[in-house]
Design a protein around this motif. Sequence first.
Motif, PDB file in Angstrom:
ATOM      1  N   LEU A   1       0.830  -1.209   0.000  1.00  0.00           N
ATOM      2  CA  LEU A   1       0.000   0.000   0.000  1.00  0.00           C
ATOM      3  C   LEU A   1       0.863   1.257   0.000  1.00  0.00           C
ATOM      4  O   LEU A   1       0.511   2.263  -0.627  1.00  0.00           O
ATOM      5  CB  LEU A   1      -0.918   0.004   1.226  1.00  0.00           C
ATOM      6  CG  LEU A   1      -2.043  -1.031   1.237  1.00  0.00           C
ATOM      7  CD1 LEU A   1      -2.782  -0.989   2.570  1.00  0.00           C
ATOM      8  CD2 LEU A   1      -3.015  -0.794   0.088  1.00  0.00           C
ATOM      9  N   ALA A   2       1.988   1.184   0.689  1.00  0.00           N
ATOM     10  CA  ALA A   2       2.896   2.333   0.747  1.00  0.00           C
ATOM     11  C   ALA A   2       3.418   2.690  -0.639  1.00  0.00           C
ATOM     12  O   ALA A   2       3.614   3.872  -0.953  1.00  0.00           O
ATOM     13  CB  ALA A   2       4.061   2.042   1.690  1.00  0.00           C
ATOM     14  N   THR A   3       3.636   1.679  -1.472  1.00  0.00           N
ATOM     15  CA  THR A   3       4.117   1.928  -2.836  1.00  0.00           C
ATOM     16  C   THR A   3       3.119   2.782  -3.610  1.00  0.00           C
ATOM     17  O   THR A   3       3.486   3.774  -4.255  1.00  0.00           O
ATOM     18  CB  THR A   3       4.337   0.595  -3.584  1.00  0.00           C
ATOM     19  OG1 THR A   3       5.283  -0.192  -2.860  1.00  0.00           O
ATOM     20  CG2 THR A   3       4.843   0.839  -4.996  1.00  0.00           C
ATOM     21  N   PHE A   4       1.851   2.399  -3.522  1.00  0.00           N
ATOM     22  CA  PHE A   4       0.816   3.154  -4.230  1.00  0.00           C
ATOM     23  C   PHE A   4       0.593   4.525  -3.581  1.00  0.00           C
ATOM     24  O   PHE A   4       0.285   5.498  -4.268  1.00  0.00           O
ATOM     25  CB  PHE A   4      -0.487   2.351  -4.266  1.00  0.00           C
ATOM     26  CG  PHE A   4      -0.406   1.126  -5.124  1.00  0.00           C
ATOM     27  CD1 PHE A   4      -0.515   1.225  -6.505  1.00  0.00           C
ATOM     28  CD2 PHE A   4      -0.189  -0.123  -4.564  1.00  0.00           C
ATOM     29  CE1 PHE A   4      -0.428   0.098  -7.309  1.00  0.00           C
ATOM     30  CE2 PHE A   4      -0.098  -1.256  -5.360  1.00  0.00           C
ATOM     31  CZ  PHE A   4      -0.218  -1.145  -6.739  1.00  0.00           C
ATOM     32  N   TRP A   5       0.764   4.578  -2.269  1.00  0.00           N
ATOM     33  CA  TRP A   5       0.615   5.856  -1.575  1.00  0.00           C
ATOM     34  C   TRP A   5       1.696   6.840  -2.016  1.00  0.00           C
ATOM     35  O   TRP A   5       1.425   8.026  -2.215  1.00  0.00           O
ATOM     36  CB  TRP A   5       0.655   5.648  -0.069  1.00  0.00           C
ATOM     37  CG  TRP A   5       0.445   6.911   0.723  1.00  0.00           C
ATOM     38  CD1 TRP A   5       1.373   7.607   1.420  1.00  0.00           C
ATOM     39  CD2 TRP A   5      -0.788   7.631   0.879  1.00  0.00           C
ATOM     40  NE1 TRP A   5       0.812   8.719   2.008  1.00  0.00           N
ATOM     41  CE2 TRP A   5      -0.513   8.757   1.691  1.00  0.00           C
ATOM     42  CE3 TRP A   5      -2.086   7.432   0.412  1.00  0.00           C
ATOM     43  CZ2 TRP A   5      -1.492   9.674   2.046  1.00  0.00           C
ATOM     44  CZ3 TRP A   5      -3.070   8.350   0.765  1.00  0.00           C
ATOM     45  CH2 TRP A   5      -2.769   9.456   1.572  1.00  0.00           C
ATOM     46  N   VAL A   6       2.929   6.342  -2.173  1.00  0.00           N
ATOM     47  CA  VAL A   6       4.029   7.199  -2.629  1.00  0.00           C
ATOM     48  C   VAL A   6       3.707   7.788  -3.999  1.00  0.00           C
ATOM     49  O   VAL A   6       3.935   8.980  -4.247  1.00  0.00           O
ATOM     50  CB  VAL A   6       5.358   6.410  -2.674  1.00  0.00           C
ATOM     51  CG1 VAL A   6       6.424   7.182  -3.454  1.00  0.00           C
ATOM     52  CG2 VAL A   6       5.857   6.131  -1.264  1.00  0.00           C
TER      53      VAL A   6
END
Length: 201
Positions: A116-121
């Motif tokens: 999820l952090a990847t997409f959030w970035v």
Amino acid sequence: MNSIIVTWKNSLRNLVDFYEAKRGSIYTFYPTLFLLFVLINIGCYWWAMFTAFPELTRGNAGQHYFKVQFPVGFLGALFDSLSFFVTIFIIRRVLRAQKNVEYILHLSLDLVIAVLATFWVLFVFSFSGWIIHLLDSIHQDLADRNEDYKRMLVDALANPTDNKRNIYFGLIMGVSAMLPTCSYVFMFLKSSFRTIFQQKY
């Protein structure tokens, strides 16, 4: 293996006990945690910029990306601080697990946070650039920016060699989100070493 899991679990329990003993009031802890993550995100941002795209740190581009650091820091801290409490919740559930498989599966949930952090970035950089352009009275369509970043992600996965700088940049920006996972891995390695060493000697 079971003895390693037991040692690993004890390490996590000690970590949670330390957190609960030192946390104090949530009303002072959360702002402090949030500010810490803001600083970490801004620090990672400039680390990534200077090492991956130094040409964008000067001139007009430099002025633009200087402004971008503020929404990046804020939005990054928002995700990281919330994921911090999710991680604490997961660890508490983990410590109640009776079976080793259940224990490991619970910890694996943190990998979902990393994804999820990847997409959030991607969203953070798309939105941050858009909001700065908006403040500078430069019209851009947010949906178009999001599509551009999605294409960059797909291209990076398809052609990693041609996108080394983008991948490196993303990894640096994901440092704060990877802290829980790195902590688990470190504790596992430490527990493994300690258990094996004790068994030998």
